[in-house]
Design a protein around this motif. Sequence first.
Motif, PDB file in Angstrom:
ATOM      1  N   VAL A 149       7.652   8.766 -10.083  1.00  0.00           N
ATOM      2  CA  VAL A 149       6.442   9.552  -9.806  1.00  0.00           C
ATOM      3  C   VAL A 149       6.572  10.453  -8.588  1.00  0.00           C
ATOM      4  N   GLY A 150       7.624  10.263  -7.796  1.00  0.00           N
ATOM      5  CA  GLY A 150       7.720  11.005  -6.545  1.00  0.00           C
ATOM      6  C   GLY A 150       9.098  11.537  -6.244  1.00  0.00           C
ATOM      7  N   LYS A 151       9.138  12.333  -5.206  1.00  0.00           N
ATOM      8  CA  LYS A 151      10.385  12.930  -4.729  1.00  0.00           C
ATOM      9  C   LYS A 151      10.894  12.232  -3.480  1.00  0.00           C
ATOM     10  N   VAL A 152       9.969  11.790  -2.639  1.00  0.00           N
ATOM     11  CA  VAL A 152      10.305  11.126  -1.387  1.00  0.00           C
ATOM     12  C   VAL A 152       9.462   9.868  -1.265  1.00  0.00           C
ATOM     13  N   ALA A 153      10.107   8.762  -0.892  1.00  0.00           N
ATOM     14  CA  ALA A 153       9.390   7.514  -0.643  1.00  0.00           C
ATOM     15  C   ALA A 153      10.006   6.850   0.576  1.00  0.00           C
ATOM     16  N   ALA A 154       9.159   6.327   1.447  1.00  0.00           N
ATOM     17  CA  ALA A 154       9.652   5.678   2.652  1.00  0.00           C
ATOM     18  C   ALA A 154       8.790   4.476   2.976  1.00  0.00           C
ATOM     19  N   ASP A 187       0.876  -1.169   0.000  1.00  0.00           N
ATOM     20  CA  ASP A 187       0.000   0.000   0.000  1.00  0.00           C
ATOM     21  C   ASP A 187       0.914   1.219   0.000  1.00  0.00           C
ATOM     22  N   ALA A 188       0.656   2.153  -0.907  1.00  0.00           N
ATOM     23  CA  ALA A 188       1.581   3.273  -1.110  1.00  0.00           C
ATOM     24  C   ALA A 188       0.828   4.560  -1.412  1.00  0.00           C
ATOM     25  N   PRO A 189      -0.008   5.031  -0.481  1.00  0.00           N
ATOM     26  CA  PRO A 189      -0.704   6.300  -0.725  1.00  0.00           C
ATOM     27  C   PRO A 189       0.282   7.446  -0.879  1.00  0.00           C
ATOM     28  N   VAL A 190      -0.172   8.494  -1.545  1.00  0.00           N
ATOM     29  CA  VAL A 190       0.722   9.603  -1.889  1.00  0.00           C
ATOM     30  C   VAL A 190       0.173  10.924  -1.370  1.00  0.00           C
ATOM     31  N   ALA A 209       1.588  15.253  -8.608  1.00  0.00           N
ATOM     32  CA  ALA A 209       1.527  14.162  -9.577  1.00  0.00           C
ATOM     33  C   ALA A 209       2.052  14.601 -10.938  1.00  0.00           C
ATOM     34  N   VAL A 210       1.654  15.791 -11.366  1.00  0.00           N
ATOM     35  CA  VAL A 210       2.096  16.305 -12.664  1.00  0.00           C
ATOM     36  C   VAL A 210       3.611  16.483 -12.691  1.00  0.00           C
ATOM     37  N   ASN A 211       4.159  17.016 -11.620  1.00  0.00           N
ATOM     38  CA  ASN A 211       5.586  17.333 -11.571  1.00  0.00           C
ATOM     39  C   ASN A 211       6.452  16.212 -11.017  1.00  0.00           C
ATOM     40  N   ALA A 212       5.837  15.066 -10.739  1.00  0.00           N
ATOM     41  CA  ALA A 212       6.559  13.884 -10.237  1.00  0.00           C
ATOM     42  C   ALA A 212       7.325  14.177  -8.952  1.00  0.00           C
ATOM     43  N   VAL A 213       6.676  14.899  -8.020  1.00  0.00           N
ATOM     44  CA  VAL A 213       7.320  15.231  -6.748  1.00  0.00           C
ATOM     45  C   VAL A 213       6.446  14.771  -5.573  1.00  0.00           C
ATOM     46  N   LEU A 214       5.702  13.711  -5.762  1.00  0.00           N
ATOM     47  CA  LEU A 214       4.841  13.196  -4.711  1.00  0.00           C
ATOM     48  C   LEU A 214       5.659  12.646  -3.549  1.00  0.00           C
ATOM     49  N   SER A 215       5.069  12.687  -2.365  1.00  0.00           N
ATOM     50  CA  SER A 215       5.609  11.970  -1.214  1.00  0.00           C
ATOM     51  C   SER A 215       4.843  10.655  -1.104  1.00  0.00           C
ATOM     52  N   ILE A 216       5.578   9.569  -0.954  1.00  0.00           N
ATOM     53  CA  ILE A 216       4.992   8.234  -0.983  1.00  0.00           C
ATOM     54  C   ILE A 216       5.272   7.535   0.338  1.00  0.00           C
TER      55      ILE A 216
END
Length: 294
Positions: free
Chosen positions: A154-159, A118-121, A128-135
């Motif tokens: 799709v994102g800038k930060v993922a943890a 599960d990876a809500p953003v 989303a448009v700029n591919a800087v989501l936090s995940i």
Amino acid sequence: MTDLAFIGLGIMGAPMARNLVRAGFTVTGYDLDAAAVARLAEDGGKAAGSIADAIHGAEIVITMLPADPHVEAVVLGEGGVFETIKPGTLFIDFSTIKPETSQKVAEAGAHQGVRVLDAPVSGGEAGAVNAVLSIMAGGIRADFDAAKPVFDAVGKVAALVGPHGAGQVVKAANQLVVGGTYALVAEAIVLLEASGVDARAGLDVLAGGLAASRILELKRESMLARDFRPGFRIDLHHKDMGIVLDAARQAGVSLPFGHQVAALVQAARAQGLGDSDHSALLSVVERLSGREGN
């Protein structure tokens, strides 16, 4: 190159799928809106006519759906993802839903040998448009590591924040903070304007001090202009506040301010602002003070 299936090409899913195409993935998309599928094909993806068509041959299957009923139907229901998906496939759900729904999906996946995250953003349409989501991901480390190229596209930060369902708890906390911050910024604007203060100058000062926030940075101008074009709709934040309060009950904790924020969001819906941006909480606060139209 990796073959991906992307199901759910709405306001968030469409730009995310497009960014995956740009990152070099082969993306086959499906949505009930045929026009959204056609737009993905124009952007270099592939169009599918059904869920089964989309996930045929896919190494990674992704969903980005509005709420729990949609995830249960699309993933677990008749003709859904888990009727066709092959063992060993990585399944990533970017939807924001209840933690127990994510856990239910993970359990169903485990029975079929499917790896589930599960990876809500967070970040809204602009993110989303700029591919800087936090995940914020829930699952196991090996699956998170396997998903890293997708997250990077799709994102800038993922943890990885914990086991299955943990991503949804962190997203609930995120929406609690975001909603509360919007409510307090709205109250600050009403206080400044009612006191005859230059609200723009006042907010500029706040944004440079301890009260600084991403919301003050990005939204103070549009809030002052009463520009509530949706980046993230009140209706969706209402759904998310329901998840917050449900998670609080499950954890056995009291969130007194969270209940107030949920009530403000509900009031916004009752006032016909469901399709407006969540910064429209300012309109609710103004009406409470008898200052609408000022």
